[in-house]
Each structure stands twice: as C-alpha cells, then as structure tokens.
Design a protein around this motif. Structure first.
Motif, PDB file in Angstrom:
ATOM      1  N   UNK A  12       0.812  -1.212   0.000  1.00 43.63           N
ATOM      2  CA  UNK A  12       0.000   0.000   0.000  1.00 43.63           C
ATOM      3  C   UNK A  12       0.847   1.264   0.000  1.00 43.63           C
ATOM      4  N   UNK A  13       2.022   1.225   0.619  1.00 44.91           N
ATOM      5  CA  UNK A  13       2.879   2.411   0.616  1.00 44.91           C
ATOM      6  C   UNK A  13       3.406   2.686  -0.794  1.00 44.91           C
ATOM      7  N   UNK A  14       3.684   1.632  -1.560  1.00 45.59           N
ATOM      8  CA  UNK A  14       4.111   1.816  -2.952  1.00 45.59           C
ATOM      9  C   UNK A  14       2.961   2.339  -3.807  1.00 45.59           C
ATOM     10  N   UNK A  15       1.774   1.844  -3.555  1.00 43.51           N
ATOM     11  CA  UNK A  15       0.589   2.328  -4.282  1.00 43.51           C
ATOM     12  C   UNK A  15       0.366   3.807  -3.996  1.00 43.51           C
ATOM     13  N   UNK A  16       0.515   4.211  -2.750  1.00 40.03           N
ATOM     14  CA  UNK A  16       0.341   5.619  -2.383  1.00 40.03           C
ATOM     15  C   UNK A  16       1.393   6.507  -3.056  1.00 40.03           C
ATOM     16  N   UNK A  38       0.534   6.898  -6.695  1.00 41.01           N
ATOM     17  CA  UNK A  38      -0.561   7.855  -6.854  1.00 41.01           C
ATOM     18  C   UNK A  38      -0.056   9.291  -6.774  1.00 41.01           C
ATOM     19  N   UNK A  39       0.910   9.540  -5.899  1.00 38.66           N
ATOM     20  CA  UNK A  39       1.488  10.883  -5.795  1.00 38.66           C
ATOM     21  C   UNK A  39       2.193  11.276  -7.095  1.00 38.66           C
ATOM     22  N   UNK A  40       2.918  10.343  -7.676  1.00 36.49           N
ATOM     23  CA  UNK A  40       3.623  10.641  -8.926  1.00 36.49           C
ATOM     24  C   UNK A  40       2.619  10.886 -10.047  1.00 36.49           C
ATOM     25  N   UNK A  41       1.555  10.087 -10.102  1.00 41.54           N
ATOM     26  CA  UNK A  41       0.523  10.334 -11.116  1.00 41.54           C
ATOM     27  C   UNK A  41      -0.108  11.715 -10.921  1.00 41.54           C
ATOM     28  N   UNK A  42      -0.270  12.125  -9.691  1.00 43.17           N
ATOM     29  CA  UNK A  42      -0.815  13.458  -9.422  1.00 43.17           C
ATOM     30  C   UNK A  42       0.143  14.534  -9.933  1.00 43.17           C
ATOM     31  N   UNK A  43       1.432  14.342  -9.701  1.00 45.17           N
ATOM     32  CA  UNK A  43       2.440  15.280 -10.202  1.00 45.17           C
ATOM     33  C   UNK A  43       2.366  15.345 -11.730  1.00 45.17           C
ATOM     34  N   UNK A  44       2.174  14.212 -12.366  1.00 53.02           N
ATOM     35  CA  UNK A  44       2.137  14.144 -13.824  1.00 53.02           C
ATOM     36  C   UNK A  44       0.785  14.557 -14.409  1.00 53.02           C
TER      37      UNK A  44
END
Length: 108
Positions: free
Chosen positions: A6-10, A13-19
């Motif tokens: 779950x920490x990797x998934x989170x 998700x942060x990187x996708x938000x940045x992108x």
C-alpha cells in the motif's frame, strides 16, 4: 496473486498526481528533447511560460526526483533524473490517440 504494498501504491498515486499537470509534462518532454542540462530561462522561453511558473513546476518535479538541477553562478540548470517516467507518459499519450480514433466524443 501478489498483494500490492500500500505504501508503494500511495507513492505511485502521488507521482501520477504530479504528472497530471500539462505544464509539467511539457517541461519533461522539453528536457528529454534537449541535449544535456537546460537553464530555467531557456525552458520558459521555449515553452512560452513565465519564468516563475517554470521554476515552481520544476521544484515540484524535483521534489519527486523526476528532475535534478545544479547552479552555475546565478543560473540554474535542470536535467531529467528519471527518464523512464516519460515511457509512462508516452504510453498514456498513445492511449489517448488510440481512444480519440475510436471514441472522439469521450475525450472532452
């Protein structure tokens, strides 16, 4: 089936938000297509964006280790730190192009 951490998934998700920001994607593509390190002013001029906007977006990209910089006098030069992230963007753009051909009304 392998369980996702779950920490990797989170983090993903942060990187996708940045992108999710088109200016950041444009900056990444500009850096990829440039040879070596690029001054902030050069990025701003070529992308027709104000320098403070470019600097802010580069700061966000750097926070997530997508770009790095070094200073030479009063100039700051940026370069890609993780070119692999552009493969994800390329794949998404390819997906959008494919979707546009099949379902043009779904894009907007």
């Amino acid at each position: 089936m392998k369980q996702l951490d779950i920490s990797l998934v989170n983090e993903a998700a942060k990187i996708y938000k940045v992108l999710s920001n088109s200016r950041r994607i444009s900056i990444l593509f500009f850096l990829r297509n440039s040879s070596g390190e690029v001054a902030v002013s050069t990025i701003a001029t070529n992308l027709e964006l104000a320098q403070p906007i470019v600097s802010k977006q580069l700061g966000i990209l750097e926070k997530y280790n997508l770009v790095k910089h070094h200073k030479h006098g009063t100039h700051v030069f940026y370069f890609l730190n993780d070119p692999d992230v552009l493969f994800m963007i390329d794949a998404m753009i390819e997906h959008v192009e494919h979707s546009a051909k099949e379902h043009p009304s779904n894009l907007y």
